[in-house]
Structure formats: structure tokens, C-alpha cells
Design a protein around this motif. Structure first.
Motif, PDB file in Angstrom:
ATOM      1  N   ALA A 164       0.812  -1.221   0.000  1.00 50.94           N
ATOM      2  CA  ALA A 164       0.000   0.000   0.000  1.00 50.94           C
ATOM      3  C   ALA A 164       0.845   1.271   0.000  1.00 50.94           C
ATOM      4  O   ALA A 164       0.356   2.342  -0.364  1.00 50.94           O
ATOM      5  CB  ALA A 164      -0.945   0.004   1.199  1.00 50.94           C
ATOM      6  N   LEU A 165       2.104   1.160   0.392  1.00 43.99           N
ATOM      7  CA  LEU A 165       2.981   2.335   0.480  1.00 43.99           C
ATOM      8  C   LEU A 165       4.115   2.308  -0.544  1.00 43.99           C
ATOM      9  O   LEU A 165       4.809   3.308  -0.723  1.00 43.99           O
ATOM     10  CB  LEU A 165       3.607   2.427   1.882  1.00 43.99           C
ATOM     11  CG  LEU A 165       2.652   2.523   3.060  1.00 43.99           C
ATOM     12  CD1 LEU A 165       3.439   2.485   4.366  1.00 43.99           C
ATOM     13  CD2 LEU A 165       1.803   3.779   2.976  1.00 43.99           C
ATOM     14  N   ALA A 166       4.315   1.197  -1.208  1.00 40.72           N
ATOM     15  CA  ALA A 166       5.516   0.970  -2.026  1.00 40.72           C
ATOM     16  C   ALA A 166       5.772   2.047  -3.077  1.00 40.72           C
ATOM     17  O   ALA A 166       6.916   2.354  -3.385  1.00 40.72           O
ATOM     18  CB  ALA A 166       5.441  -0.400  -2.693  1.00 40.72           C
ATOM     19  N   GLY A 167       4.740   2.642  -3.629  1.00 38.28           N
ATOM     20  CA  GLY A 167       4.926   3.649  -4.673  1.00 38.28           C
ATOM     21  C   GLY A 167       5.089   5.072  -4.157  1.00 38.28           C
ATOM     22  O   GLY A 167       5.222   6.012  -4.946  1.00 38.28           O
ATOM     23  N   LEU A 168       5.108   5.235  -2.859  1.00 35.64           N
ATOM     24  CA  LEU A 168       5.205   6.551  -2.246  1.00 35.64           C
ATOM     25  C   LEU A 168       6.574   7.175  -2.528  1.00 35.64           C
ATOM     26  O   LEU A 168       7.599   6.577  -2.221  1.00 35.64           O
ATOM     27  CB  LEU A 168       4.994   6.406  -0.738  1.00 35.64           C
ATOM     28  CG  LEU A 168       4.922   7.643   0.117  1.00 35.64           C
ATOM     29  CD1 LEU A 168       3.748   8.524  -0.292  1.00 35.64           C
ATOM     30  CD2 LEU A 168       4.769   7.231   1.570  1.00 35.64           C
ATOM     31  N   PRO A 169       6.618   8.368  -3.113  1.00 33.66           N
ATOM     32  CA  PRO A 169       7.914   9.013  -3.336  1.00 33.66           C
ATOM     33  C   PRO A 169       8.574   9.374  -1.999  1.00 33.66           C
ATOM     34  O   PRO A 169       7.912   9.845  -1.082  1.00 33.66           O
ATOM     35  CB  PRO A 169       7.577  10.287  -4.116  1.00 33.66           C
ATOM     36  CG  PRO A 169       6.184  10.128  -4.584  1.00 33.66           C
ATOM     37  CD  PRO A 169       5.518   9.163  -3.659  1.00 33.66           C
ATOM     38  N   ILE A 170       9.885   9.131  -1.922  1.00 33.33           N
ATOM     39  CA  ILE A 170      10.656   9.413  -0.710  1.00 33.33           C
ATOM     40  C   ILE A 170      11.828  10.314  -1.062  1.00 33.33           C
ATOM     41  O   ILE A 170      12.635   9.974  -1.938  1.00 33.33           O
ATOM     42  CB  ILE A 170      11.215   8.128  -0.072  1.00 33.33           C
ATOM     43  CG1 ILE A 170      10.112   7.118   0.231  1.00 33.33           C
ATOM     44  CG2 ILE A 170      12.010   8.474   1.197  1.00 33.33           C
ATOM     45  CD1 ILE A 170      10.635   5.737   0.611  1.00 33.33           C
ATOM     46  N   ILE A 171      11.909  11.427  -0.362  1.00 33.25           N
ATOM     47  CA  ILE A 171      13.089  12.276  -0.429  1.00 33.25           C
ATOM     48  C   ILE A 171      13.795  12.128   0.907  1.00 33.25           C
ATOM     49  O   ILE A 171      13.214  12.414   1.948  1.00 33.25           O
ATOM     50  CB  ILE A 171      12.733  13.754  -0.682  1.00 33.25           C
ATOM     51  CG1 ILE A 171      12.074  13.914  -2.054  1.00 33.25           C
ATOM     52  CG2 ILE A 171      13.990  14.636  -0.563  1.00 33.25           C
ATOM     53  CD1 ILE A 171      11.570  15.314  -2.332  1.00 33.25           C
ATOM     54  N   PRO A 197      16.278   2.655  -1.028  1.00 35.11           N
ATOM     55  CA  PRO A 197      15.225   2.800  -2.043  1.00 35.11           C
ATOM     56  C   PRO A 197      14.446   4.120  -1.913  1.00 35.11           C
ATOM     57  O   PRO A 197      13.275   4.142  -1.547  1.00 35.11           O
ATOM     58  CB  PRO A 197      14.336   1.585  -1.781  1.00 35.11           C
ATOM     59  CG  PRO A 197      14.446   1.384  -0.295  1.00 35.11           C
ATOM     60  CD  PRO A 197      15.876   1.748   0.047  1.00 35.11           C
ATOM     61  N   VAL A 198      15.137   5.203  -2.203  1.00 32.60           N
ATOM     62  CA  VAL A 198      14.504   6.526  -2.161  1.00 32.60           C
ATOM     63  C   VAL A 198      14.586   7.148  -3.548  1.00 32.60           C
ATOM     64  O   VAL A 198      15.367   6.722  -4.392  1.00 32.60           O
ATOM     65  CB  VAL A 198      15.170   7.441  -1.108  1.00 32.60           C
ATOM     66  CG1 VAL A 198      15.086   6.811   0.288  1.00 32.60           C
ATOM     67  CG2 VAL A 198      16.606   7.762  -1.452  1.00 32.60           C
ATOM     68  N   ASP A 199      13.774   8.172  -3.763  1.00 28.51           N
ATOM     69  CA  ASP A 199      13.768   8.837  -5.063  1.00 28.51           C
ATOM     70  C   ASP A 199      14.869   9.882  -5.170  1.00 28.51           C
ATOM     71  O   ASP A 199      15.390  10.128  -6.255  1.00 28.51           O
ATOM     72  CB  ASP A 199      12.398   9.483  -5.301  1.00 28.51           C
ATOM     73  CG  ASP A 199      11.309   8.432  -5.336  1.00 28.51           C
ATOM     74  OD1 ASP A 199      11.134   7.821  -6.392  1.00 28.51           O
ATOM     75  OD2 ASP A 199      10.672   8.197  -4.292  1.00 28.51           O
ATOM     76  N   ARG A 200      15.194  10.492  -4.037  1.00 30.15           N
ATOM     77  CA  ARG A 200      16.197  11.562  -4.056  1.00 30.15           C
ATOM     78  C   ARG A 200      16.877  11.608  -2.699  1.00 30.15           C
ATOM     79  O   ARG A 200      16.254  11.366  -1.677  1.00 30.15           O
ATOM     80  CB  ARG A 200      15.477  12.888  -4.343  1.00 30.15           C
ATOM     81  CG  ARG A 200      16.332  14.080  -4.595  1.00 30.15           C
ATOM     82  CD  ARG A 200      16.847  14.101  -6.043  1.00 30.15           C
ATOM     83  NE  ARG A 200      17.733  15.207  -6.242  1.00 30.15           N
ATOM     84  CZ  ARG A 200      17.369  16.392  -6.711  1.00 30.15           C
ATOM     85  NH1 ARG A 200      16.114  16.617  -7.059  1.00 30.15           N
ATOM     86  NH2 ARG A 200      18.250  17.354  -6.853  1.00 30.15           N
ATOM     87  N   PHE A 201      18.167  11.900  -2.693  1.00 30.23           N
ATOM     88  CA  PHE A 201      18.935  12.036  -1.467  1.00 30.23           C
ATOM     89  C   PHE A 201      19.508  13.438  -1.444  1.00 30.23           C
ATOM     90  O   PHE A 201      20.252  13.825  -2.346  1.00 30.23           O
ATOM     91  CB  PHE A 201      20.075  11.004  -1.440  1.00 30.23           C
ATOM     92  CG  PHE A 201      20.679  10.812  -0.085  1.00 30.23           C
ATOM     93  CD1 PHE A 201      20.283   9.762   0.722  1.00 30.23           C
ATOM     94  CD2 PHE A 201      21.633  11.692   0.395  1.00 30.23           C
ATOM     95  CE1 PHE A 201      20.840   9.580   1.983  1.00 30.23           C
ATOM     96  CE2 PHE A 201      22.191  11.524   1.651  1.00 30.23           C
ATOM     97  CZ  PHE A 201      21.788  10.463   2.441  1.00 30.23           C
ATOM     98  N   ALA A 239       9.564  14.831  -7.695  1.00 28.05           N
ATOM     99  CA  ALA A 239       9.129  13.544  -7.144  1.00 28.05           C
ATOM    100  C   ALA A 239       7.620  13.360  -7.292  1.00 28.05           C
ATOM    101  O   ALA A 239       7.159  12.275  -7.643  1.00 28.05           O
ATOM    102  CB  ALA A 239       9.545  13.426  -5.678  1.00 28.05           C
ATOM    103  N   LEU A 240       6.863  14.411  -7.036  1.00 28.89           N
ATOM    104  CA  LEU A 240       5.399  14.313  -7.186  1.00 28.89           C
ATOM    105  C   LEU A 240       5.006  14.123  -8.644  1.00 28.89           C
ATOM    106  O   LEU A 240       4.098  13.354  -8.954  1.00 28.89           O
ATOM    107  CB  LEU A 240       4.724  15.550  -6.601  1.00 28.89           C
ATOM    108  CG  LEU A 240       4.747  15.650  -5.074  1.00 28.89           C
ATOM    109  CD1 LEU A 240       4.252  17.014  -4.623  1.00 28.89           C
ATOM    110  CD2 LEU A 240       3.917  14.544  -4.441  1.00 28.89           C
TER     111      LEU A 240
END
Length: 138
Positions: free
Chosen positions: A73-80, A103-107, A124-125
Motif C-alpha cells: 500500500a505504500l511501495a509507490g510513495l515518493p521518498i526524499i 530505495p529513495v527517489d532523491r537524497f 518527485a510528485l
């Protein structure tokens, strides 16, 4: 209006991020550690998470990111991931997103300029919307 969950154990830093994000039109919620963050994500279903690394432990944020990706349910959530780990721990190497370990979108490193943060949030959005649209079209 997109909802962003800010996960950081520093209330002053959280307030500063909230001011920047809210001034750009985002709705902001807060969590102070990984356990609270995962519960808030399940409850609130934010559109994006800004996640610190060093909270209850020096690497807590890494585990939270992997937990997000492991939960359907959360796997596609963008993470910065926004952290001062490079400076605090005097790392001689750069951490970069990795599908397994980080496994993040941006660091991004703290301190971060508001314009850079807002650009990363927008990117990210937009990427998340594109992924959702692709899934809807199939």
C-alpha cells in the motif's frame, strides 16, 4: 493540494520545512521517528515523504525507507531522504539512491536551500503522477 509527511526528530527543523512547504501550497504532517512515521503513512496516505536518516538510531531512516517499499500500500510513495549524515558521520563517500539498500527517489544533504527542496518535491510528485497514470492506462 499534495500532502507531505516530514519525518525528522528535530522539531525546529520540522517547523522550518513546514514553513517552506506550506508557503508553496503543500499540506504538511509530521512524525518524529520511524514507528510513528509508518503509522502516520498508513493513516494519512501522504503523497510524498521527506525522511531523515538519523533519528532514534543513526540509520533508522534507511530501515523506514525499506519498510515503505516492502509494504504494497505504500511501495509507490515518493521518498526524499534529507539528512546531515554525510557531515555528522564524516562519510568519505556519497550515499545515492539504490533500489535495494537505499530505495529513495532523491537524497539531499542538510542544510538544503528551499528552492532545491521545492524543486525535488515537484519532481518527485510529478514522477509519482506519471507512474500512476501509466498504471491506470494499462
Amino acid at each position: 493540494m499534495a500532502r507531505i509527511l516530514v519525518v525528522d526528530d528535530d522539531p525546529d527543523f520540522q517547523s522550518m520545512l513546514a514553513m517552506v512547504l506550506e508557503s508553496a501550497g503543500y499540506e504538511v504532517d509530521m512524525a518524529f521517528d520511524g514507528k510513528q512515521a509508518l503509522a502516520r503513512m498508513r493513516e494519512l496516505r501522504p503523497d510524498l515523504v521527506i525522511l531523515d536518516v538519523m533519528m532514534t538510531t543513526d540509520t533508522e531512516g534507511f530501515g523506514v525507507a525499506r519498510s515503505i517499499r516492502a509494504e504494497p500500500a505504500l511501495a509507490g510513495l515518493p521518498i526524499i531522504m534529507l539528512t546531515s549524515i554525510h557531515e555528522e558521520k564524516k562519510l568519505t563517500y556519497r550515499l545515492e539512491p539504490d533500489p535495494t539498500w537505499l530505495p529513495v527517489d532523491r537524497f539531499l544533504d542538510k542544510p538544503v536551500k528551499p528552492a532545491l527542496l521545492l524543486a525535488a518535491v515537484t519532481e518527485a510528485l510529478a514522477g509519482a503522477r506519471l507512474d500512476r497514470d501509466k498504471g491506470d492506462a494499462q
